[in-house]
Design a protein around this motif. Structure first.
Motif, PDB file in Angstrom:
ATOM      1  N   ASP A 174       0.811  -1.212   0.000  1.00  0.00           N
ATOM      2  CA  ASP A 174       0.000   0.000   0.000  1.00  0.00           C
ATOM      3  C   ASP A 174       0.849   1.269   0.000  1.00  0.00           C
ATOM      4  N   HIS A 175       2.149   1.137   0.171  1.00  0.00           N
ATOM      5  CA  HIS A 175       3.044   2.297   0.230  1.00  0.00           C
ATOM      6  C   HIS A 175       3.817   2.457  -1.066  1.00  0.00           C
ATOM      7  N   LYS A 176       3.727   3.642  -1.632  1.00  0.00           N
ATOM      8  CA  LYS A 176       4.447   3.953  -2.875  1.00  0.00           C
ATOM      9  C   LYS A 176       5.877   4.392  -2.575  1.00  0.00           C
ATOM     10  N   TYR A 177       6.063   5.097  -1.457  1.00  0.00           N
ATOM     11  CA  TYR A 177       7.350   5.715  -1.158  1.00  0.00           C
ATOM     12  C   TYR A 177       8.113   4.968  -0.061  1.00  0.00           C
ATOM     13  N   LEU A 178       9.426   5.100  -0.119  1.00  0.00           N
ATOM     14  CA  LEU A 178      10.303   4.557   0.925  1.00  0.00           C
ATOM     15  C   LEU A 178      11.428   5.550   1.155  1.00  0.00           C
ATOM     16  N   ILE A 179      11.743   5.795   2.407  1.00  0.00           N
ATOM     17  CA  ILE A 179      12.776   6.769   2.779  1.00  0.00           C
ATOM     18  C   ILE A 179      13.954   6.038   3.413  1.00  0.00           C
ATOM     19  N   LEU A 204       9.532 -10.499  -1.059  1.00  0.00           N
ATOM     20  CA  LEU A 204       8.471  -9.539  -0.752  1.00  0.00           C
ATOM     21  C   LEU A 204       7.438  -9.472  -1.867  1.00  0.00           C
ATOM     22  N   ASN A 205       7.900  -9.723  -3.093  1.00  0.00           N
ATOM     23  CA  ASN A 205       7.023  -9.596  -4.270  1.00  0.00           C
ATOM     24  C   ASN A 205       6.331  -8.237  -4.251  1.00  0.00           C
ATOM     25  N   TYR A 206       7.115  -7.183  -3.965  1.00  0.00           N
ATOM     26  CA  TYR A 206       6.534  -5.843  -3.814  1.00  0.00           C
ATOM     27  C   TYR A 206       5.971  -5.328  -5.131  1.00  0.00           C
ATOM     28  N   GLN A 207       4.753  -4.831  -5.048  1.00  0.00           N
ATOM     29  CA  GLN A 207       4.126  -4.167  -6.192  1.00  0.00           C
ATOM     30  C   GLN A 207       3.127  -3.173  -5.633  1.00  0.00           C
ATOM     31  N   TYR A 208       3.370  -1.898  -5.877  1.00  0.00           N
ATOM     32  CA  TYR A 208       2.506  -0.863  -5.318  1.00  0.00           C
ATOM     33  C   TYR A 208       1.065  -1.085  -5.757  1.00  0.00           C
ATOM     34  N   SER A 209       0.171  -1.205  -4.776  1.00  0.00           N
ATOM     35  CA  SER A 209      -1.224  -1.529  -5.079  1.00  0.00           C
ATOM     36  C   SER A 209      -2.001  -0.332  -5.598  1.00  0.00           C
ATOM     37  N   GLY A 210      -1.482   0.871  -5.364  1.00  0.00           N
ATOM     38  CA  GLY A 210      -2.151   2.067  -5.880  1.00  0.00           C
ATOM     39  C   GLY A 210      -3.051   2.730  -4.869  1.00  0.00           C
ATOM     40  N   GLY A 211      -3.551   1.957  -3.913  1.00  0.00           N
ATOM     41  CA  GLY A 211      -4.419   2.535  -2.889  1.00  0.00           C
ATOM     42  C   GLY A 211      -5.557   3.332  -3.500  1.00  0.00           C
ATOM     43  N   ASN A 212      -5.714   4.589  -3.039  1.00  0.00           N
ATOM     44  CA  ASN A 212      -6.786   5.449  -3.526  1.00  0.00           C
ATOM     45  C   ASN A 212      -6.536   5.925  -4.945  1.00  0.00           C
ATOM     46  N   ASP A 213      -5.284   5.806  -5.422  1.00  0.00           N
ATOM     47  CA  ASP A 213      -4.976   6.247  -6.776  1.00  0.00           C
ATOM     48  C   ASP A 213      -5.830   5.498  -7.788  1.00  0.00           C
ATOM     49  N   ILE A 214      -6.079   4.197  -7.524  1.00  0.00           N
ATOM     50  CA  ILE A 214      -6.862   3.389  -8.451  1.00  0.00           C
ATOM     51  C   ILE A 214      -8.286   3.938  -8.553  1.00  0.00           C
ATOM     52  N   VAL A 215      -8.878   4.315  -7.385  1.00  0.00           N
ATOM     53  CA  VAL A 215     -10.233   4.856  -7.377  1.00  0.00           C
ATOM     54  C   VAL A 215     -10.282   6.176  -8.121  1.00  0.00           C
ATOM     55  N   LEU A 216      -9.279   7.040  -7.874  1.00  0.00           N
ATOM     56  CA  LEU A 216      -9.237   8.334  -8.529  1.00  0.00           C
ATOM     57  C   LEU A 216      -9.142   8.197 -10.036  1.00  0.00           C
ATOM     58  N   LYS A 217      -8.275   7.281 -10.499  1.00  0.00           N
ATOM     59  CA  LYS A 217      -8.120   7.084 -11.927  1.00  0.00           C
ATOM     60  C   LYS A 217      -9.402   6.536 -12.546  1.00  0.00           C
ATOM     61  N   ALA A 218     -10.093   5.656 -11.810  1.00  0.00           N
ATOM     62  CA  ALA A 218     -11.345   5.111 -12.317  1.00  0.00           C
ATOM     63  C   ALA A 218     -12.386   6.211 -12.466  1.00  0.00           C
ATOM     64  N   ASN A 219     -12.442   7.122 -11.465  1.00  0.00           N
ATOM     65  CA  ASN A 219     -13.390   8.227 -11.541  1.00  0.00           C
ATOM     66  C   ASN A 219     -13.061   9.173 -12.686  1.00  0.00           C
ATOM     67  N   GLU A 220     -11.761   9.381 -12.909  1.00  0.00           N
ATOM     68  CA  GLU A 220     -11.345  10.236 -14.011  1.00  0.00           C
ATOM     69  C   GLU A 220     -11.792   9.659 -15.340  1.00  0.00           C
ATOM     70  N   LEU A 221     -11.673   8.336 -15.484  1.00  0.00           N
ATOM     71  CA  LEU A 221     -12.085   7.688 -16.722  1.00  0.00           C
ATOM     72  C   LEU A 221     -13.586   7.822 -16.931  1.00  0.00           C
ATOM     73  N   LYS A 222     -14.353   7.721 -15.824  1.00  0.00           N
ATOM     74  CA  LYS A 222     -15.801   7.834 -15.941  1.00  0.00           C
ATOM     75  C   LYS A 222     -16.208   9.232 -16.355  1.00  0.00           C
ATOM     76  N   SER A 223     -15.514  10.251 -15.828  1.00  0.00           N
ATOM     77  CA  SER A 223     -15.903  11.632 -16.074  1.00  0.00           C
ATOM     78  C   SER A 223     -15.348  12.196 -17.375  1.00  0.00           C
ATOM     79  N   THR A 224     -14.405  11.489 -17.991  1.00  0.00           N
ATOM     80  CA  THR A 224     -13.807  11.978 -19.228  1.00  0.00           C
ATOM     81  C   THR A 224     -14.722  11.682 -20.401  1.00  0.00           C
TER      82      THR A 224
END
Length: 253
Positions: free
Chosen positions: A25-30, A138-158
């Motif tokens: 769920d985390h995109k960034y690492l410090i 770890l098989n790390y792969q950023y899940s996108g979190g809320n980004d996925i929902v935002l992108k889906a809404n953008e596609l609907k409104s476009t």
């Protein structure tokens, strides 16, 4: 007894899933600019190499003293925190890679990386490389979190746009030998361009800016040519034995 054992097994499985989900769920690492067990920032190039290791496995990595994206600067819990732990003895150099959340909870600790080389720089580099191999689990792969929902809404409104058909012009290209360089390369800024280094780290290629964006003259390992971006991929083209070679590169900027 069987019910108790089953319940324990389910709890363990759910816990393991939750840990994986937390990391994904985390995109960034410090990572720190200086490790506690070393006296100087980036001593033996260890902080830069550790940053490269995390980037190799898909994390977007920043140093702890670096300017952060606004969303991360406002909420540090959007990031994970990577570190290198030293467990060296008199006869060997031992390190572990560790990942924590913003509350200091340990989410992951790698297998031990070990080296018996007496030269400190080589020993730490070898130990880090060995420890980094277990990160693949770890098989790390950023899940996108809320980004996925935002992108889906953008596609609907476009609104739908009319599809324009562009005529295709066929151009015969010269015969080209295509090869793929599977090594992960990291771009480091230099005067008028970048140098590409591998995990060793060794400089394998130098790229120099031209008047065109994403187009560079390049030289390295006795090869002279051009590096350019096509779509989302990078290519190094040069001549070898009078034949054009197009080498696909895996570059991390």
């Amino acid at each position: 007894m069987k019910k108790t054992l089953l319940a324990f097994t389910l709890m363990f499985a759910v816990g393991a899933f939750a840990q994986e989900k937390t990391i994904n769920d985390h995109k960034y690492l410090i990572v720190p600019r200086k490790f506690e067990f070393l006296r100087e920032p980036n001593k033996y190039n260890m902080n830069e190499l550790t940053k490269m290791v995390f980037e190799k496995y898909g994390f977007t990595v920043f140093y702890d003293d670096q300017k952060l994206p606004d969303e991360l600067a406002l909420d540090r819990c959007k990031a994970l925190y990577g570190d290198l732990l030293n467990d060296s003895g008199m006869l060997a150099t031992n390190v572990y890679i560790q990942i924590k959340d913003c509350n200091g909870k340990v989410l992951y600790k790698s297998e031990r990386g070990n080296s018996k080389t007496k030269d400190y720089k080589k020993a730490y580099t070898e130990a880090l490389r060995e420890a980094s191999h277990s990160l693949v689990s770890l098989n790390y792969q950023y899940s996108g979190g809320n980004d996925i929902v935002l992108k889906a809404n953008e596609l609907k409104s476009t609104p739908k746009q009319e599809q324009v058909t562009t005529p295709v012009v066929s151009v015969q290209a010269p015969e080209t030998l295509s090869v793929i360089n599977g090594n992960q390369l990291f771009a480091q800024p230099i005067t008028n361009g970048y140098q590409l280094v591998d995990m060793t780290p060794k400089v394998v290629l130098k790229m120099y800016k031209t008047s065109q964006p994403d187009n560079y003259t390049a030289q390295g390992d006795g090869k002279n040519g051009v590096v350019f971006k096509k779509g989302n991929e990078w290519f190094f083209e040069y001549y070898k034995d009078d034949k054009l070679v197009s080498e696909k590169l895996n570059i991390k900027f």
